[in-house]
Design an enzyme around this catalytic site. Structure first.
Site, PDB file in Angstrom:
ATOM      1  N   HIS A  17       0.774   1.077  -4.933  1.00  0.00           N
ATOM      2  CA  HIS A  17      -0.607   1.715  -4.850  1.00  0.00           C
ATOM      3  C   HIS A  17      -1.338   1.103  -5.522  1.00  0.00           C
ATOM      4  O   HIS A  17      -2.586   0.827  -5.167  1.00  0.00           O
ATOM      5  CB  HIS A  17      -0.403   3.260  -5.488  1.00  0.00           C
ATOM      6  N   LYS A  41       4.494  19.307   1.111  1.00  0.00           N
ATOM      7  CA  LYS A  41       5.754  18.252   0.774  1.00  0.00           C
ATOM      8  C   LYS A  41       6.499  18.634  -0.632  1.00  0.00           C
ATOM      9  O   LYS A  41       7.212  17.963  -0.972  1.00  0.00           O
ATOM     10  CB  LYS A  41       5.024  16.806   0.569  1.00  0.00           C
ATOM     11  N   ARG A  90       3.133  -1.177   4.603  1.00  0.00           N
ATOM     12  CA  ARG A  90       4.336  -2.047   4.232  1.00  0.00           C
ATOM     13  C   ARG A  90       5.208  -2.826   5.065  1.00  0.00           C
ATOM     14  O   ARG A  90       5.565  -3.945   4.957  1.00  0.00           O
ATOM     15  CB  ARG A  90       5.301  -0.890   3.460  1.00  0.00           C
ATOM     16  N   SER A 128       7.209   5.861  -3.164  1.00  0.00           N
ATOM     17  CA  SER A 128       7.205   6.970  -4.604  1.00  0.00           C
ATOM     18  C   SER A 128       8.628   7.516  -4.198  1.00  0.00           C
ATOM     19  O   SER A 128       9.233   8.145  -5.076  1.00  0.00           O
ATOM     20  CB  SER A 128       6.258   8.003  -4.046  1.00  0.00           C
TER      21      SER A 128
HETATM   22  P1  ADP Z   1       1.305   9.395   2.061  1.00  0.00           P
HETATM   23  O1  ADP Z   1       2.297  10.526   1.730  1.00  0.00           O
HETATM   24  O2  ADP Z   1      -0.042   9.655   2.543  1.00  0.00           O
HETATM   25  O3  ADP Z   1       2.058   8.471   2.958  1.00  0.00           O
HETATM   26  P2  ADP Z   1       1.782   7.709  -0.199  1.00  0.00           P
HETATM   27  O4  ADP Z   1       1.282   8.102  -1.344  1.00  0.00           O
HETATM   28  O5  ADP Z   1       3.258   7.516  -0.045  1.00  0.00           O
HETATM   29  O6  ADP Z   1       1.167   8.815   0.687  1.00  0.00           O
HETATM   30  O7  ADP Z   1       1.059   6.246   0.342  1.00  0.00           O
HETATM   31  C1  ADP Z   1      -0.208   6.214   0.286  1.00  0.00           C
HETATM   32  C2  ADP Z   1      -0.582   4.928   1.032  1.00  0.00           C
HETATM   33  O8  ADP Z   1      -0.330   3.981   0.280  1.00  0.00           O
HETATM   34  C3  ADP Z   1      -0.180   4.793   2.457  1.00  0.00           C
HETATM   35  O9  ADP Z   1      -0.944   4.346   3.355  1.00  0.00           O
HETATM   36  C4  ADP Z   1       1.020   4.137   2.172  1.00  0.00           C
HETATM   37  O10 ADP Z   1       1.589   3.213   3.514  1.00  0.00           O
HETATM   38  C5  ADP Z   1       0.542   3.198   0.918  1.00  0.00           C
HETATM   39  N1  ADP Z   1       1.440   2.373   0.352  1.00  0.00           N
HETATM   40  C6  ADP Z   1       2.522   3.302  -0.575  1.00  0.00           C
HETATM   41  N2  ADP Z   1       3.470   2.248  -1.109  1.00  0.00           N
HETATM   42  C7  ADP Z   1       2.944   0.869  -0.905  1.00  0.00           C
HETATM   43  C8  ADP Z   1       3.204  -0.397  -1.142  1.00  0.00           C
HETATM   44  N3  ADP Z   1       4.323  -0.506  -1.908  1.00  0.00           N
HETATM   45  N4  ADP Z   1       2.707  -1.236  -0.758  1.00  0.00           N
HETATM   46  C9  ADP Z   1       1.417  -1.205  -0.072  1.00  0.00           C
HETATM   47  N5  ADP Z   1       1.105   0.224   0.350  1.00  0.00           N
HETATM   48  C10 ADP Z   1       1.810   1.231   0.102  1.00  0.00           C
END
Ligand code: ADP
Length: 164
Positions: A17, A41, A90, A128
């Site tokens: 992030h 969630k 990703r 996460s």
């Molecule tokens: P959500 O529950 O909306 O998917 P996340 O917190 O999991 O929220 O992710 C928010 C954004 O960050 C999403 O677009 C996700 O694809 C991106 N993201 C999460 N982890 C990574 C990573 N390791 N590299 C690039 N983008 C990421």
């Protein structure tokens, strides 16, 4: 002024992030990291805790603000005057879902466009969910989340474990 939001759960925020935040902040005048309250969630951290962690991690970035929101992303973007949504990709597995969300947001408000940043390869496996899974078994999460976040994640499991 070019204003973007970067919406997500950030439960907890990871190096993946942070990488997207740092890179996208360079492309816009203001980037608002928008923490989705998302109680459905059943998040490990409250929205307030997630906002405070991201504020701490981004304090070196003057054009980044952090807030929480509930409801439709497109409505939130319009409310804060942003017409760009930033999301990270990703792997191909992210693509279909992300594409659907981007098109929905655009259908709701055609002033809003989504830009995708591809992950830094070294974080391509990182989510996460993985952090929580590893931490719940007491594993090392120092490669996944910044220093300040480590104890907070372990702390959550410590509290949960004590309650068992
Ligand atoms: P959500 O529950 O909306 O998917 P996340 O917190 O999991 O929220 O992710 C928010 C954004 O960050 C999403 O677009 C996700 O694809 C991106 N993201 C999460 N982890 C990574 C990573 N390791 N590299 C690039 N983008 C990421």
């Amino acid at each position: 002024m070019r204003k973007a939001i970067y919406p997500g759960s950030f439960d907890p925020p990871t190096f993946g992030h942070l990488d997207i935040i740092e890179r996208s902040a360079k492309m816009v005048d203001e980037l608002n990291v928008a923490v989705l309250k998302n109680n459905a969630k059943n998040p490990l951290f409250s929205a307030e805790e997630r906002v405070s962690m991201i504020r701490e991690l981004t304090s070196h970035l003057p054009n980044v603000t952090v807030s929480s929101f509930d409801g439709l992303t497109a409505d939130y973007a319009a409310r804060v005057g942003a017409n760009i949504v930033v999301r990270g990709l990703r792997a191909v597995t992210d693509f279909e879902y992300e594409m659907q969300i981007a098109q929905t947001n655009h259908a709701i408000n055609d002033q809003i466009d989504t830009i995708f940043l591809t992950t830094n390869l070294k974080y391509s496996y990182l989510s996460s969910t993985i952090v929580k899974e590893v931490a719940s078994y007491g594993g090392d999460i120092s490669r996944f989340v910044p220093e300040q976040i480590i104890e907070r994640v372990y702390g959550k499991y410590h509290i949960l474990n004590q309650n068992r």
